[in-house]
Design a protein around this motif. Structure first.
Motif, short mmCIF file in Angstrom:
data_model
loop_
_atom_site.label_atom_id
_atom_site.label_comp_id
_atom_site.label_asym_id
_atom_site.label_seq_id
_atom_site.Cartn_x
_atom_site.Cartn_y
_atom_site.Cartn_z
N ALA A 104 34.54 21.32 -54.38
CA ALA A 104 34.74 21.11 -52.94
C ALA A 104 33.53 20.47 -52.29
O ALA A 104 33.57 20.14 -51.10
N GLY A 105 32.45 20.33 -53.05
CA GLY A 105 31.23 19.73 -52.49
C GLY A 105 30.55 20.63 -51.48
O GLY A 105 29.87 20.15 -50.57
N GLN A 106 30.72 21.94 -51.64
CA GLN A 106 30.15 22.89 -50.69
C GLN A 106 28.89 23.55 -51.25
O GLN A 106 28.93 24.11 -52.35
N PRO A 107 27.80 23.50 -50.49
CA PRO A 107 26.61 24.24 -50.93
C PRO A 107 26.86 25.74 -50.84
O PRO A 107 27.74 26.18 -50.08
N TYR A 108 26.15 26.50 -51.61
CA TYR A 108 26.32 27.96 -51.57
C TYR A 108 25.02 28.63 -51.99
O TYR A 108 24.18 28.01 -52.64
N GLU A 109 24.91 29.89 -51.61
CA GLU A 109 23.77 30.68 -52.04
C GLU A 109 24.26 31.79 -52.96
O GLU A 109 25.44 32.17 -52.87
N VAL A 110 23.37 32.27 -53.78
CA VAL A 110 23.77 33.30 -54.75
C VAL A 110 22.85 34.50 -54.59
O VAL A 110 21.63 34.35 -54.55
N ARG A 111 23.45 35.67 -54.50
CA ARG A 111 22.66 36.91 -54.54
C ARG A 111 22.94 37.57 -55.89
O ARG A 111 24.10 37.85 -56.22
N LEU A 112 21.89 37.77 -56.65
CA LEU A 112 22.06 38.36 -57.98
C LEU A 112 22.06 39.87 -57.85
O LEU A 112 21.29 40.45 -57.08
N VAL A 113 22.94 40.51 -58.60
CA VAL A 113 23.13 41.96 -58.49
C VAL A 113 22.89 42.60 -59.86
O VAL A 113 23.42 42.14 -60.88
N SER A 114 22.08 43.66 -59.85
CA SER A 114 21.83 44.38 -61.11
C SER A 114 23.03 45.27 -61.43
O SER A 114 23.84 45.57 -60.54
N PHE A 115 23.12 45.74 -62.67
CA PHE A 115 24.26 46.60 -63.03
C PHE A 115 24.27 47.88 -62.21
O PHE A 115 25.32 48.37 -61.81
N SER A 116 23.07 48.43 -61.92
CA SER A 116 23.06 49.67 -61.13
C SER A 116 23.47 49.38 -59.69
O SER A 116 24.24 50.14 -59.09
N ALA A 117 23.00 48.29 -59.12
CA ALA A 117 23.33 47.97 -57.72
C ALA A 117 24.82 47.69 -57.54
O ALA A 117 25.39 47.92 -56.47
N LEU A 118 25.47 47.22 -58.63
CA LEU A 118 26.92 46.92 -58.56
C LEU A 118 27.72 48.11 -58.07
O LEU A 118 28.70 47.97 -57.35
N GLU A 134 22.85 39.75 -62.24
CA GLU A 134 21.43 39.45 -62.43
C GLU A 134 21.18 39.11 -63.90
O GLU A 134 20.43 38.21 -64.24
N GLN A 135 21.87 39.88 -64.78
CA GLN A 135 21.73 39.61 -66.22
C GLN A 135 23.12 39.60 -66.83
O GLN A 135 23.65 40.65 -67.20
N SER A 136 23.70 38.42 -66.91
CA SER A 136 25.07 38.35 -67.41
C SER A 136 25.11 38.63 -68.91
O SER A 136 24.33 38.05 -69.67
N PRO A 142 35.20 46.78 -53.57
CA PRO A 142 35.52 48.20 -53.75
C PRO A 142 35.46 48.68 -55.19
O PRO A 142 35.34 49.88 -55.44
N PHE A 143 35.54 47.76 -56.14
CA PHE A 143 35.55 48.16 -57.55
C PHE A 143 34.17 48.00 -58.21
O PHE A 143 34.03 48.16 -59.42
N GLY A 144 33.19 47.64 -57.39
CA GLY A 144 31.83 47.52 -57.92
C GLY A 144 31.69 46.40 -58.93
O GLY A 144 31.08 46.57 -59.98
N GLN A 145 32.26 45.24 -58.61
CA GLN A 145 32.21 44.12 -59.54
C GLN A 145 31.70 42.85 -58.83
O GLN A 145 31.69 42.78 -57.60
N ILE A 146 31.32 41.88 -59.63
CA ILE A 146 31.08 40.53 -59.10
C ILE A 146 32.31 39.71 -59.45
O ILE A 146 33.04 40.08 -60.40
N PRO A 147 32.64 38.62 -58.76
CA PRO A 147 31.88 38.04 -57.64
C PRO A 147 32.41 38.53 -56.30
O PRO A 147 33.51 39.06 -56.20
N THR A 148 31.55 38.34 -55.27
CA THR A 148 32.00 38.47 -53.89
C THR A 148 31.68 37.17 -53.18
O THR A 148 30.94 36.32 -53.72
N TYR A 149 32.18 37.06 -51.97
CA TYR A 149 32.00 35.82 -51.19
C TYR A 149 31.82 36.23 -49.74
O TYR A 149 32.67 36.91 -49.17
N GLU A 150 30.70 35.85 -49.16
CA GLU A 150 30.44 36.16 -47.75
C GLU A 150 30.24 34.85 -46.99
O GLU A 150 29.44 34.01 -47.41
N GLU A 151 30.96 34.73 -45.92
CA GLU A 151 30.86 33.51 -45.10
C GLU A 151 30.98 33.97 -43.64
O GLU A 151 32.09 34.24 -43.17
N GLY A 152 29.85 34.12 -42.96
CA GLY A 152 29.89 34.68 -41.61
C GLY A 152 30.45 36.09 -41.66
O GLY A 152 29.99 36.93 -42.43
#
Ligand code: GTB
Length: 219
Positions: free
Chosen positions: A31-45, A9-11, A55-65
């Motif tokens: 790759a020409g792929q659209p994507y969405e971004v969910r911003l995560v606060s340091f506490s939410a990490l 959320e705040q890099s 599992p390590f409480g870090q960004i980035p993650t990737y969810e696809e279905g």
């Protein structure tokens, strides 16, 4: 299906595209792929919902279905495997490009992170002044080796690949120092990566997060 990635959320880099969501954004743009971004606060990490993804409480993650991935290298590899533009079709060239992905993350990046750790986590230690030059020497050795291999080629092995994407991002982590300047072919290599339109779109997207936050803070 449009994937969702996570980013700070705040890099701490203030929008300079040094956090690892940048590699994922760049790969998706190549790759020409659209994507969405969910911003995560340091506490939410570090809380359950995010740790269930990473599992390590870090960004980035990737969810696809149903698919959830973490580790920026694995995410870039996943994108590169499923879309054209980041890995060669020829099996041997593909294997070499993947080798460069590993080289970026396993051989070049660790020495650069050691320097960051030294500067940001170990500055108050009695041995800091002694250790920093040793760490910087290790970086210089790696850069000399990498620069020798790159020579006057445009990219590390033929056409631009996910190996170059990760290597350029790793080298960009030196942007706060002048170490890279002693290796002119690596400087131009990074500049070539940054000149790609996919890089520029990814960079602009992550910078917009910082700019929006800054405007909010002022308002
Ligand atoms: N190996 C994992 C991967 O490649 O995905 C490493 C992920 C990782 O280091 N994530 C960092 C993180 O979430 C952000 S990118 N850190 C929070 C924590 O561990 O609690 C590393 C990063 C952070 C900040 C800068 N910067 O400000 O310049 C650069 C890089």
């Amino acid at each position: 299906m449009i994937p969702t990635i996570t980013a700070f959320e705040q890099s701490p880099d203030r929008g300079q595209g040094l956090a690892r969501d940048m590699s994922v954004r760049w790969a998706l743009e190549e790759a020409g792929q659209p994507y969405e971004v969910r911003l995560v606060s340091f506490s939410a990490l570090k809380q359950g919902a995010h740790c269930a993804l990473q599992p390590f409480g870090q960004i980035p993650t990737y969810e696809e279905g149903d698919l959830v991935l973490f580790e920026s290298g694995a995410i870039v590899f996943h994108i590169a495997e499923r879309h054209a533009g980041l890995l060669p079709r020829d099996a041997n060239a593909r294997a070499r490009a993947i080798t460069w992905m590993f080289a970026a993350l396993s051989t070049v990046e660790p020495v650069i992170i050691q320097r960051e750790d030294s500067l940001y986590l170990e500055r108050d230690r009695s041995w800091h002044e002694e250790r920093l030059p040793m760490v910087e020497d290790r970086i210089r050795n790696r850069l000399a080796e990498l620069g020798n291999r790159l020579g006057d080629q445009e990219w590390l092995d033929g056409a631009f690949s996910a190996g170059d994407l990760l290597m350029v991002q790793v080298l960009r982590r030196l942007s706060g120092s002048d170490i890279l300047n002693d290796y002119p072919n690596l400087v131009t290599y990074v500049a070539r990566g940054e000149a790609r339109s996919a890089f520029k779109r990814a960079f602009a997207a992550q910078l917009a997060v910082f700019t929006a936050n800054a405007t909010e803070r002022q308002g």
